[in-house]
Scaffold this motif. Structure first.
Motif, PDB file in Angstrom:
ATOM      1  N   MET A  69       1.043  -1.123  -0.286  1.00 15.80           N
ATOM      2  CA  MET A  69       0.266   0.031   0.073  1.00 15.80           C
ATOM      3  C   MET A  69       0.907   1.391  -0.065  1.00 15.80           C
ATOM      4  O   MET A  69       2.087   1.294   0.236  1.00 15.80           O
ATOM      5  CB  MET A  69      -0.799  -0.010   1.292  1.00 15.80           C
ATOM      6  N   ILE A  70       0.337   2.460  -0.209  1.00 11.00           N
ATOM      7  CA  ILE A  70       1.123   3.712  -0.388  1.00 11.00           C
ATOM      8  C   ILE A  70       0.630   4.765   0.805  1.00 11.00           C
ATOM      9  O   ILE A  70      -0.816   4.982   0.802  1.00 11.00           O
ATOM     10  CB  ILE A  70       0.985   4.505  -1.889  1.00 11.00           C
ATOM     11  N   ASP A  71       1.408   5.116   1.453  1.00 11.36           N
ATOM     12  CA  ASP A  71       0.959   5.981   2.552  1.00 11.36           C
ATOM     13  C   ASP A  71       2.001   7.272   2.322  1.00 11.36           C
ATOM     14  O   ASP A  71       3.184   7.168   1.919  1.00 11.36           O
ATOM     15  CB  ASP A  71       1.376   5.742   3.926  1.00 11.36           C
ATOM     16  N   VAL A  72       1.378   8.398   2.046  1.00  8.89           N
ATOM     17  CA  VAL A  72       2.021   9.800   1.702  1.00  8.89           C
ATOM     18  C   VAL A  72       1.908  10.728   2.963  1.00  8.89           C
ATOM     19  O   VAL A  72       1.097  10.755   3.592  1.00  8.89           O
ATOM     20  CB  VAL A  72       1.301  10.356   0.598  1.00  8.89           C
ATOM     21  N   ARG A  73       2.883  11.318   3.183  1.00  8.34           N
ATOM     22  CA  ARG A  73       3.298  12.272   4.351  1.00  8.34           C
ATOM     23  C   ARG A  73       3.927  13.657   3.854  1.00  8.34           C
ATOM     24  O   ARG A  73       4.635  13.560   2.830  1.00  8.34           O
ATOM     25  CB  ARG A  73       4.097  11.643   5.398  1.00  8.34           C
ATOM     26  N   GLY A  74       3.455  14.634   4.521  1.00  5.76           N
ATOM     27  CA  GLY A  74       3.949  16.023   4.144  1.00  5.76           C
ATOM     28  C   GLY A  74       4.679  16.853   5.047  1.00  5.76           C
ATOM     29  O   GLY A  74       3.886  16.851   6.312  1.00  5.76           O
ATOM     30  N   GLY A  97      -1.028  13.334   6.575  1.00  8.88           N
ATOM     31  CA  GLY A  97      -0.813  12.239   5.302  1.00  8.88           C
ATOM     32  C   GLY A  97      -1.872  11.104   5.845  1.00  8.88           C
ATOM     33  O   GLY A  97      -2.856  11.233   6.587  1.00  8.88           O
ATOM     34  N   GLY A  98      -1.827  10.092   4.636  1.00  7.70           N
ATOM     35  CA  GLY A  98      -2.470   8.931   4.896  1.00  7.70           C
ATOM     36  C   GLY A  98      -2.382   8.035   3.662  1.00  7.70           C
ATOM     37  O   GLY A  98      -1.577   8.174   2.776  1.00  7.70           O
ATOM     38  N   ALA A 106       0.846  11.306  -6.365  1.00  8.15           N
ATOM     39  CA  ALA A 106       1.234  11.303  -5.039  1.00  8.15           C
ATOM     40  C   ALA A 106       1.339  12.654  -4.421  1.00  8.15           C
ATOM     41  O   ALA A 106       1.057  13.069  -3.410  1.00  8.15           O
ATOM     42  CB  ALA A 106       2.704  10.651  -4.917  1.00  8.15           C
ATOM     43  N   ALA A 107       1.928  13.579  -5.133  1.00  9.33           N
ATOM     44  CA  ALA A 107       2.003  15.035  -4.959  1.00  9.33           C
ATOM     45  C   ALA A 107       0.510  15.305  -4.531  1.00  9.33           C
ATOM     46  O   ALA A 107       0.288  16.364  -3.714  1.00  9.33           O
ATOM     47  CB  ALA A 107       2.758  15.656  -5.872  1.00  9.33           C
ATOM     48  N   GLU A 108      -0.374  15.365  -5.561  1.00  8.53           N
ATOM     49  CA  GLU A 108      -1.830  15.803  -5.399  1.00  8.53           C
ATOM     50  C   GLU A 108      -2.368  15.170  -4.060  1.00  8.53           C
ATOM     51  O   GLU A 108      -2.948  15.918  -3.473  1.00  8.53           O
ATOM     52  CB  GLU A 108      -2.593  15.329  -6.599  1.00  8.53           C
ATOM     53  N   ASN A 109      -1.944  14.042  -3.740  1.00 14.46           N
ATOM     54  CA  ASN A 109      -2.547  13.397  -2.565  1.00 14.46           C
ATOM     55  C   ASN A 109      -1.944  14.184  -1.245  1.00 14.46           C
ATOM     56  O   ASN A 109      -3.035  14.618  -0.314  1.00 14.46           O
ATOM     57  CB  ASN A 109      -2.133  11.842  -2.651  1.00 14.46           C
ATOM     58  N   ILE A 110      -0.719  14.550  -1.200  1.00 14.15           N
ATOM     59  CA  ILE A 110      -0.163  15.326   0.031  1.00 14.15           C
ATOM     60  C   ILE A 110      -0.946  16.526   0.272  1.00 14.15           C
ATOM     61  O   ILE A 110      -1.181  17.148   1.046  1.00 14.15           O
ATOM     62  CB  ILE A 110       1.208  15.060  -0.117  1.00 14.15           C
TER      63      ILE A 110
END
Length: 207
Positions: A69-74, A97-98, A106-110
């Motif tokens: 799975m992918i977790d994005v954090r800023g 993030g989440g 990925a950038a749009e998600n963060i």
């Protein structure tokens, strides 16, 4: 870093999941289902949780090729402080993030996560770290994750405010950190963000 037994049980579960997804032979399916049950039982025992908890965490079991799975954090740094949010689920603090949502980069998600969890409009300036969660000092997890960390910049000067999944938000110095939500964020994630922000590191970290 997670234990060898946890890593092997997760790998066994992934192999069974992928095998069942592609399997067309009834006898082979029966063997794979038994392997899956063994893996689920191992994970439940290792995690000290009911078996139903394990099967609930892998709701897409055998529905696709099994991948992390992918977790994005800023990371948003201002002066000598970094933005953290207090998670409603455990009362501890993490980088905003989440899970990455389908249909967004990925950038749009963060960017979305910072707005939802901290009420801030930002842009993702750089990807400073890509981490395999299982290899870090995070709280053990029966799921497998790649964690993507972005250095962010504000696009406005709105005051931070908590969102639906957070109960508080604030800026903290590295030497004055609150209790961290260690399944989401650990000290090295924050230290790497400051190093990248200062220019001490200029290439994306990865393991």
């Amino acid at each position: 870093m997670e234990s060898t037994w946890l890593a092997q049980a997760k790998r066994l579960q992934a192999l069974a999941s992928t095998g069942l997804h592609f399997c067309t032979d009834d006898f082979e399916r029966e063997r794979l289902e038994e392997i899956a049950q063994i893996a689920h039982n191992m994970l439940a025992q290792l995690g000290h949780v009911p078996l139903e908890r394990i099967t609930g965490l892998v709701s897409d079991f055998a529905q696709r090729y099994s991948t992390p799975m992918i977790d994005v954090r800023g990371a948003l740094i201002e002066g000598d402080q970094i933005l953290l949010v207090r998670e409603a689920t455990d009362g501890c603090w993490a980088l905003p993030g989440g899970y990455a949502d389908i249909g967004l980069s990925a950038a749009e998600n963060i960017v979305k996560e910072l707005h939802e969890e901290a009420g801030l409009s930002v842009t993702a300036r750089a990807l400073y770290s890509v981490t395999h969660k299982a290899k870090g000092l995070y709280r053990p997890d029966v799921r497998d994750f790649y964690k993507l960390y972005f250095l962010c910049e504000r696009t406005d000067q709105a005051a931070p405010m908590a969102g639906f999944e957070t109960t508080d938000v604030g800026f903290f110095r590295l030497d004055e950190l609150p209790p961290l939500s260690r399944g989401r964020t650990i000290e090295s994630d924050l230290e790497a963000a400051f190093a990248f922000h200062r220019g001490d590191i200029t290439q994306t970290l990865f393991d």
